[in-house]
Design an enzyme around this catalytic site. Structure first.
Site, PDB file in Angstrom:
ATOM      1  N   LYS A  45      17.008 -22.426  17.792  1.00  0.00           N
ATOM      2  CA  LYS A  45      17.005 -23.702  17.067  1.00  0.00           C
ATOM      3  C   LYS A  45      18.342 -24.403  17.296  1.00  0.00           C
ATOM      4  O   LYS A  45      19.392 -23.748  17.342  1.00  0.00           O
ATOM      5  CB  LYS A  45      16.793 -23.389  15.583  1.00  0.00           C
ATOM      6  CG  LYS A  45      16.589 -24.588  14.673  1.00  0.00           C
ATOM      7  CD  LYS A  45      16.253 -24.083  13.252  1.00  0.00           C
ATOM      8  CE  LYS A  45      16.052 -25.200  12.261  1.00  0.00           C
ATOM      9  NZ  LYS A  45      15.682 -24.695  10.909  1.00  0.00           N
ATOM     10  N   SER A  78      11.587 -26.600   8.742  1.00  0.00           N
ATOM     11  CA  SER A  78      12.317 -27.374   9.722  1.00  0.00           C
ATOM     12  C   SER A  78      12.379 -26.734  11.102  1.00  0.00           C
ATOM     13  O   SER A  78      12.674 -27.424  12.078  1.00  0.00           O
ATOM     14  CB  SER A  78      13.736 -27.629   9.212  1.00  0.00           C
ATOM     15  OG  SER A  78      14.474 -26.425   9.136  1.00  0.00           O
ATOM     16  N   SER A 107      11.963 -22.676   5.990  1.00  0.00           N
ATOM     17  CA  SER A 107      12.006 -23.332   7.303  1.00  0.00           C
ATOM     18  C   SER A 107      11.715 -22.439   8.501  1.00  0.00           C
ATOM     19  O   SER A 107      11.574 -22.936   9.611  1.00  0.00           O
ATOM     20  CB  SER A 107      13.368 -23.999   7.517  1.00  0.00           C
ATOM     21  OG  SER A 107      13.421 -25.222   6.824  1.00  0.00           O
TER      22      SER A 107
END
Lengths: 102, 490
Positions: free
Chosen positions: B80, B155, B179
């Site tokens: 990420k 997310s 997330s």
């Protein structure tokens, strides 16, 4: 929509947050933050008398380590992402005006 | 689909170590898949094809020379984009960091590299990890590989979508309120949030510092165990990463296929009532699966569950408003071109650099911490947090793990919820309280809805009992056969 938070309060908080906001944003945030704050008011249904606040979940506090020197970032690396620089410094607009007496 | 892409990390690692597959060929296969799928999925913010191929070749040479190759040697992974890398950019999917080149690797990233993993690229996310759909990315919208009209969750939406679409063998995400777990559920992959403090946060760009935790997104539970083995551990550069005395290192893979004797699973009846019907039905089937494996099912109450979202959105935003103060346009990140004074540097750079959701959360957090409101909002939320943690402690006195939904629904349509921020927050009901309590959780696939979208279930365990949590999850995965799913093949 109940005005839990007014547009003037949004302006005040924006100042504290160092955020310029457009008039549209100020209007929208007043509505949205009011709605969110009305929702979080449900916390007041709970009696928390005598309950300790829990800032984090670990059974540790005051974590120390040996005071030993380490290699810091070198100057060029530290300045690598500077939006504006002047040789070996970060460059910003003057923070004192001419009448400041400084 | 190439056979390489169907393999789990563990299978691929073993095949590479045995010389059956070259890491270079694996990396090429993954880039072929990225080239084909990325135009419709948009999972990656940056890719490193040349350096990845170079690194794979080095690993292949090492293995050919008979050297010890590492736990993830040659395996193509991705991270990420809120974890720093000393190569490429680290943007947090924000315009304010669009050109930021970090000078060091996050500890979790460094551990992947030390284990021999090949990093293919950096993955899209909601800006600064604030969101549940990746619609808040300041750069682009990632799409769900099962239905490109739907969100991948968030997310860590790029991480989940990339794993599901076989654009990396596994990925790292970060989880502040769900997330990792929620996008894993939406994309039909496994996602794990370790115990707070288990994985170093050094180099993870902070959102809510007392809640943030890095964890893996993978094709199956064994891969989650493998990834956790690699990234876990004390780090002197993160004072909230726990010491070996407090949380001894464990090999989560060692006994993962040993079924758990005397297993007690707790369920919260109200949770299922509040989930959408097909999700609730899938959870009930999972409960029956555990019962048939010999588990005792214990019904419990979580009396403060209804207050978790309210407490979370005060605590997380308060911490965020403080953490994001560092983005001031002075030392790195975007600086407005139109500044006249030093104060403009802050106000205008932040206005231009941050998206709407980030601004909204900074505002909410600043308000909650401001004079006159601190006690009523922030302090109150911290006290409620303590009550929520006690709910978990009481639950774990009666059971080894808690089984519940991940999200009330499966993946929703892009644009469906963007108008009302509060409605988006409310969908985090099942994931958020684990972060408040600091306990580990895992999201694993447990079925499909009538639209062909994956349904996830969540298991939680007491702090630092990831080994047990993974074993319990593995029991279900093995018994149900719902594992290593691929969109379009089920």
């Amino acid at each position: 929509m109940s005005s839990k938070i007014t547009e003037q309060q949004v302006r005040d908080v924006a100042l504290l947050s160092r955020l310029n906001l457009s008039e549209t944003e100020i209007h929208d945030f007043a509505d949205q933050l009011s709605s969110i704050l009305s929702y979080v008011d449900k916390l007041n249904e709970l009696d928390t008398e005598g309950i300790e606040p829990l800032a984090h979940c670990l059974p540790v506090s005051n974590v120390f380590r040996a005071d030993e020197p380490h290699q810091p970032l070198d100057r060029e690396q530290a300045l690598h992402n500077a939006p504006h620089r002047d040789e070996e410094f970060f460059r910003v607009p003057p923070i004192l005006d001419d009448n400041s007496g400084a | 689909m190439s056979d390489i892409l169907k393999m789990t990390c563990l299978e691929l690692r073993d095949a590479i170590a045995a010389g059956e597959i070259k890491s270079s060929d694996a990396v090429k296969a993954y880039f072929d898949c990225i080239d084909a799928a990325e135009p419709k999925i948009d999972a990656y913010l940056s890719t490193f094809k040349d350096t990845a191929l170079e690194r794979a070749a080095q690993i292949d040479d090492k293995i050919a020379a008979g050297k010890k190759p590492g736990q993830l040697a040659g395996v193509p992974v991705a991270v990420k984009d809120n974890m720093t890398t000393d190569f490429g950019k680290t943007t947090c999917a924000s315009k304010i960091l669009a050109n930021f080149e970090a000078p060091y690797n996050a500890t979790a990233v460094q551990k992947l590299l030390d284990a021999g993993a090949v990093i293919l690229g950096k993955l899209n996310m909601d800006e600064f990890a604030m969101g549940s759909s990746t619609e808040n990315s300041g750069i682009k919208q990632t799409r769900n590989p099962w239905n490109t009209g739907c969100v991948p969750g968030g997310s860590s939406g790029g991480s989940a979508a990339a794993v599901a679409a076989r654009m990396c063998a596994s990925a790292l995400g970060s989880d502040t309120g769900g997330s990792i777990r929620q996008p894993a559920a939406f994309c039909g992959v496994v996602g794990m949030k370790p115990t707070y403090g288990r994985v170093s946060r050094y180099g993870l760009v902070a959102f809510g510092s007392s809640l943030d935790q890095i964890g893996p997104l993978t094709h199956d539970v064994k891969d989650a165990a493998l990834m956790l083995n690699v990234i876990a551990g004390h780090d002197s550069r993160d004072s909230t990463s726990v010491s070996e005395e407090l949380a001894p290192r464990c090999d989560c893979l060692a006994d993962i296929d040993n079924p758990f004797e005397g297993l007690r699973i707790a369920v919260v009846p109200e949770y299922n009532d509040s989930a959408e019907a097909q999700t609730a039905a899938a959870i009930r089937r999972a409960i029956e699966q555990y019962r048939s494996l010999g588990a005792e099912i214990v019904e419990i109450q979580m009396p403060h569950a209804d207050y978790a979202i309210a407490a979370y959105y005060l605590i997380a935003t308060a911490e965020a408003s403080s953490n994001l103060a560092r983005f001031d346009g002075v030392r790195y990140g975007h600086r407005s071109e139109n500044v006249k004074s030093y104060i403009d540097v802050y106000n205008m750079s932040r206005e231009e650099g941050f998206g709407q959701e980030v601004k909204r959360r900074i505002m909410l957090g600043t308000y909650a911490l401001s004079s006159g409101y601190y006690d009523a909002y922030y302090l109150k939320a911290l006290k409620v947090r303590n009550l929520i943690r006690r709910d978990y402690q009481a639950a774990f006195e009666r059971a080894d793990a808690l089984l519940m939904p991940v999200s009330p629904t499966t993946a929703f349509k892009i644009g469906e919820k963007t108008d009302d921020p509060l409605q988006m927050y409310l969908a985090d009901i099942y994931t958020i309280s684990l972060n408040l309590a600091g306990v580990p959780g895992i999201s694993i696939p447990c079925g499909m809805d009538s639209n062909g979208m994956p349904i996830g279930m969540q298991l939680a365990a007491p702090a630092f009992q990831e080994q047990k949590l993974l074993r319990i999850a593995r029991m279900y995965e093995t018994a149900s056969g719902i594992t290593n799913l691929s969109p379009g093949e089920n």
